[in-house]
Design a protein around this motif. Structure first.
Motif, PDB file in Angstrom:
ATOM      1  N   GLU A 131      84.595-141.372   8.142  1.00 10.42           N
ATOM      2  CA  GLU A 131      85.453-141.774   9.276  1.00 10.42           C
ATOM      3  C   GLU A 131      86.742-140.954   9.243  1.00 10.42           C
ATOM      4  OE1 GLU A 131      85.277-146.329   9.021  1.00 10.42           O
ATOM      5  OE2 GLU A 131      86.400-145.957  10.872  1.00 10.42           O
ATOM      6  N   ARG A 132      87.341-140.852   8.054  1.00  9.79           N
ATOM      7  CA  ARG A 132      88.594-140.096   7.885  1.00  9.79           C
ATOM      8  C   ARG A 132      88.390-138.643   8.299  1.00  9.79           C
ATOM      9  NH1 ARG A 132      91.188-136.805   4.831  1.00  9.79           N
ATOM     10  NH2 ARG A 132      89.520-136.440   3.315  1.00  9.79           N
ATOM     11  N   LEU A 133      87.221-138.106   8.014  1.00  9.99           N
ATOM     12  CA  LEU A 133      86.927-136.693   8.330  1.00  9.99           C
ATOM     13  C   LEU A 133      86.504-136.509   9.784  1.00  9.99           C
ATOM     14  CD1 LEU A 133      84.935-135.884   5.056  1.00  9.99           C
ATOM     15  CD2 LEU A 133      87.112-134.842   5.715  1.00  9.99           C
ATOM     16  N   GLY A 134      86.425-137.612  10.537  1.00 12.28           N
ATOM     17  CA  GLY A 134      86.069-137.505  11.952  1.00 12.28           C
ATOM     18  C   GLY A 134      84.590-137.299  12.189  1.00 12.28           C
ATOM     19  N   MET A 135      83.771-137.662  11.211  1.00 10.89           N
ATOM     20  CA  MET A 135      82.329-137.455  11.353  1.00 10.89           C
ATOM     21  C   MET A 135      81.608-138.732  11.777  1.00 10.89           C
ATOM     22  SD  MET A 135      81.727-134.306  10.549  1.00 10.89           S
ATOM     23  CE  MET A 135      80.074-134.059   9.886  1.00 10.89           C
ATOM     24  N   VAL A 136      82.191-139.876  11.462  1.00  7.82           N
ATOM     25  CA  VAL A 136      81.558-141.171  11.768  1.00  7.82           C
ATOM     26  C   VAL A 136      82.572-142.058  12.485  1.00  7.82           C
ATOM     27  CG1 VAL A 136      80.848-143.341  10.638  1.00  7.82           C
ATOM     28  CG2 VAL A 136      79.829-141.162   9.931  1.00  7.82           C
ATOM     29  N   GLU A 137      82.036-142.850  13.402  1.00  7.71           N
ATOM     30  CA  GLU A 137      82.848-143.798  14.150  1.00  7.71           C
ATOM     31  C   GLU A 137      82.371-145.208  13.826  1.00  7.71           C
ATOM     32  OE1 GLU A 137      82.491-142.217  18.071  1.00  7.71           O
ATOM     33  OE2 GLU A 137      84.071-143.504  18.809  1.00  7.71           O
ATOM     34  N   ARG A 138      83.317-146.127  13.618  1.00  7.83           N
ATOM     35  CA  ARG A 138      82.986-147.521  13.339  1.00  7.83           C
ATOM     36  C   ARG A 138      83.193-148.295  14.630  1.00  7.83           C
ATOM     37  NH1 ARG A 138      85.514-152.264  11.548  1.00  7.83           N
ATOM     38  NH2 ARG A 138      84.397-153.375   9.863  1.00  7.83           N
ATOM     39  N   ILE A 139      82.141-148.985  15.104  1.00  9.05           N
ATOM     40  CA  ILE A 139      82.232-149.698  16.378  1.00  9.05           C
ATOM     41  C   ILE A 139      82.132-151.193  16.106  1.00  9.05           C
ATOM     42  CG2 ILE A 139      81.301-149.858  18.733  1.00  9.05           C
ATOM     43  CD1 ILE A 139      79.530-147.314  17.644  1.00  9.05           C
ATOM     44  N   GLU A 140      83.134-151.948  16.571  1.00 11.25           N
ATOM     45  CA  GLU A 140      83.102-153.405  16.426  1.00 11.25           C
ATOM     46  C   GLU A 140      82.709-154.026  17.753  1.00 11.25           C
ATOM     47  OE1 GLU A 140      86.502-154.158  12.984  1.00 11.25           O
ATOM     48  OE2 GLU A 140      86.361-155.500  14.733  1.00 11.25           O
ATOM     49  N   PHE A 141      81.732-154.938  17.718  1.00  9.34           N
ATOM     50  CA  PHE A 141      81.282-155.603  18.944  1.00  9.34           C
ATOM     51  C   PHE A 141      81.965-156.961  19.050  1.00  9.34           C
ATOM     52  CE2 PHE A 141      77.930-152.772  20.381  1.00  9.34           C
ATOM     53  CZ  PHE A 141      77.735-151.982  19.260  1.00  9.34           C
ATOM     54  N   ASP A 142      82.390-157.295  20.256  1.00 10.64           N
ATOM     55  CA  ASP A 142      83.109-158.541  20.510  1.00 10.64           C
ATOM     56  C   ASP A 142      82.117-159.702  20.634  1.00 10.64           C
ATOM     57  OD1 ASP A 142      85.137-160.182  20.867  1.00 10.64           O
ATOM     58  OD2 ASP A 142      85.609-159.630  22.963  1.00 10.64           O
ATOM     59  N   GLU A 143      81.646-160.196  19.487  1.00  4.69           N
ATOM     60  CA  GLU A 143      80.656-161.286  19.513  1.00  4.69           C
ATOM     61  C   GLU A 143      81.137-162.415  18.605  1.00  4.69           C
ATOM     62  OE1 GLU A 143      77.088-159.391  18.235  1.00  4.69           O
ATOM     63  OE2 GLU A 143      76.955-158.096  20.016  1.00  4.69           O
ATOM     64  N   ALA A 144      80.499-163.556  18.708  1.00  3.51           N
ATOM     65  CA  ALA A 144      80.898-164.725  17.898  1.00  3.51           C
ATOM     66  C   ALA A 144      80.893-164.334  16.420  1.00  3.51           C
ATOM     67  CB  ALA A 144      79.933-165.871  18.151  1.00  3.51           C
ATOM     68  N   VAL A 145      79.810-163.674  16.037  1.00  8.27           N
ATOM     69  CA  VAL A 145      79.719-163.253  14.625  1.00  8.27           C
ATOM     70  C   VAL A 145      80.134-161.770  14.558  1.00  8.27           C
ATOM     71  CG1 VAL A 145      78.113-162.882  12.714  1.00  8.27           C
ATOM     72  CG2 VAL A 145      77.784-164.846  14.285  1.00  8.27           C
ATOM     73  N   LEU A 146      80.838-161.363  13.480  1.00  2.15           N
ATOM     74  CA  LEU A 146      81.288-159.962  13.363  1.00  2.15           C
ATOM     75  C   LEU A 146      80.071-159.028  13.372  1.00  2.15           C
ATOM     76  CD1 LEU A 146      83.542-157.889  12.922  1.00  2.15           C
ATOM     77  CD2 LEU A 146      83.174-158.144  10.459  1.00  2.15           C
ATOM     78  N   HIS A 147      80.064-158.140  14.342  1.00  3.76           N
ATOM     79  CA  HIS A 147      78.940-157.187  14.478  1.00  3.76           C
ATOM     80  C   HIS A 147      79.544-155.775  14.502  1.00  3.76           C
ATOM     81  CE1 HIS A 147      75.548-155.520  17.347  1.00  3.76           C
ATOM     82  NE2 HIS A 147      75.748-154.767  16.287  1.00  3.76           N
ATOM     83  N   VAL A 148      79.238-154.986  13.459  1.00  2.00           N
ATOM     84  CA  VAL A 148      79.796-153.632  13.326  1.00  2.00           C
ATOM     85  C   VAL A 148      78.660-152.627  13.231  1.00  2.00           C
ATOM     86  CG1 VAL A 148      81.075-152.084  11.786  1.00  2.00           C
ATOM     87  CG2 VAL A 148      81.880-154.445  12.148  1.00  2.00           C
TER      88      VAL A 148
END
Lengths: 99, 99
Positions: free
Chosen positions: B57-74
Motif C-alpha cells: 500500500e505504501r509503495l502504491g501497488m495495492v489499495e485497501r477498500i472498506e465497504f460500508d456494511e454492518a460487518v467490517l468488509h475489507v
C-alpha cells in the motif's frame, strides 16, 4: 503449491537478488570479460562476481568461453535459454525506470 | 549507477522477494479479502501478510477498500500503477513455467 512452485518465484530464484539482474542487463548486449563485468556493476567484489557467474553457469543462464590464445582469454555470455527471459527483464527495466 | 539505481533492481525491490510475486499474481485477477489471500499463499502467516499488504500500500501497488456494511468488509486490489507491471510479471511467470 509451495512458494518455490509458483512460476514467478522460480524465475526470481534464478534471476532475482541484488546482483543477478545487473549481471543479466550487462551481458544482454553481448559477451563480456570478467573485468568488464566488474567495472559495469558498482560495488560487486571479485569473489561475489566469481560466485554469481559460477551459479549462473550451473543454472544454464551463462556460458564461459575460453579463447585459444597465448594469454588466457575468457568471456562470459548469456545462453539461449537466458535470452528467452529478455522480454520479461525488459518489462521490469522499463517499469523500474518509470516508477 | 549504484545497485538501487539499476531500473530492474528498483522494480525487483518493489515486487521481488518471497511473498510479493505471489501476492501480485493472486491479486491480478481481482480484489480479494484478507482470508482469501492467506489461503491462496501457502505458508504465509497473518502477520507477514499484514506487513506485506501495508508495504505494498505504501509503495502504491495495492489499495485497501472498506465497504460500508454492518460487518467490517475489507478487500485489497492492485492499483493501476501495479497493473502496468503485468506484462513483465506474465513474462516471468511464463518463463518460470518453462524453466
Amino acid at each position: 503449491m509451495t512458494t518455490e512452485q509458483f512460476p514467478v518465484n522460480r524465475a526470481l530464484a534464478i534471476i532475482g537478488g541484488k546482483w543477478r539482474p545487473q549481471l543479466y542487463c550487462t551481458l544482454e548486449d553481448g559477451p563480456k570479460r570478467f573485468l568488464e563485468l566488474q567495472r559495469a556493476i558498482p560495488g560487486i567484489s571479485r569473489k561475489v562476481l566469481t560466485d554469481q557467474l559460477k551459479e549462473l553457469e550451473r543454472l544454464g543462464m551463462v556460458e564461459r568461453i575460453e579463447f585459444d590464445e597465448a594469454v588466457l582469454h575468457v568471456e562470459y555470455r548469456l545462453t539461449d535459454a537466458a535470452y528467452t527471459l529478455q522480454p520479461a527483464m525488459k518489462g521490469l527495466c522499463a517499469w523500474g525506470e518509470g516508477n
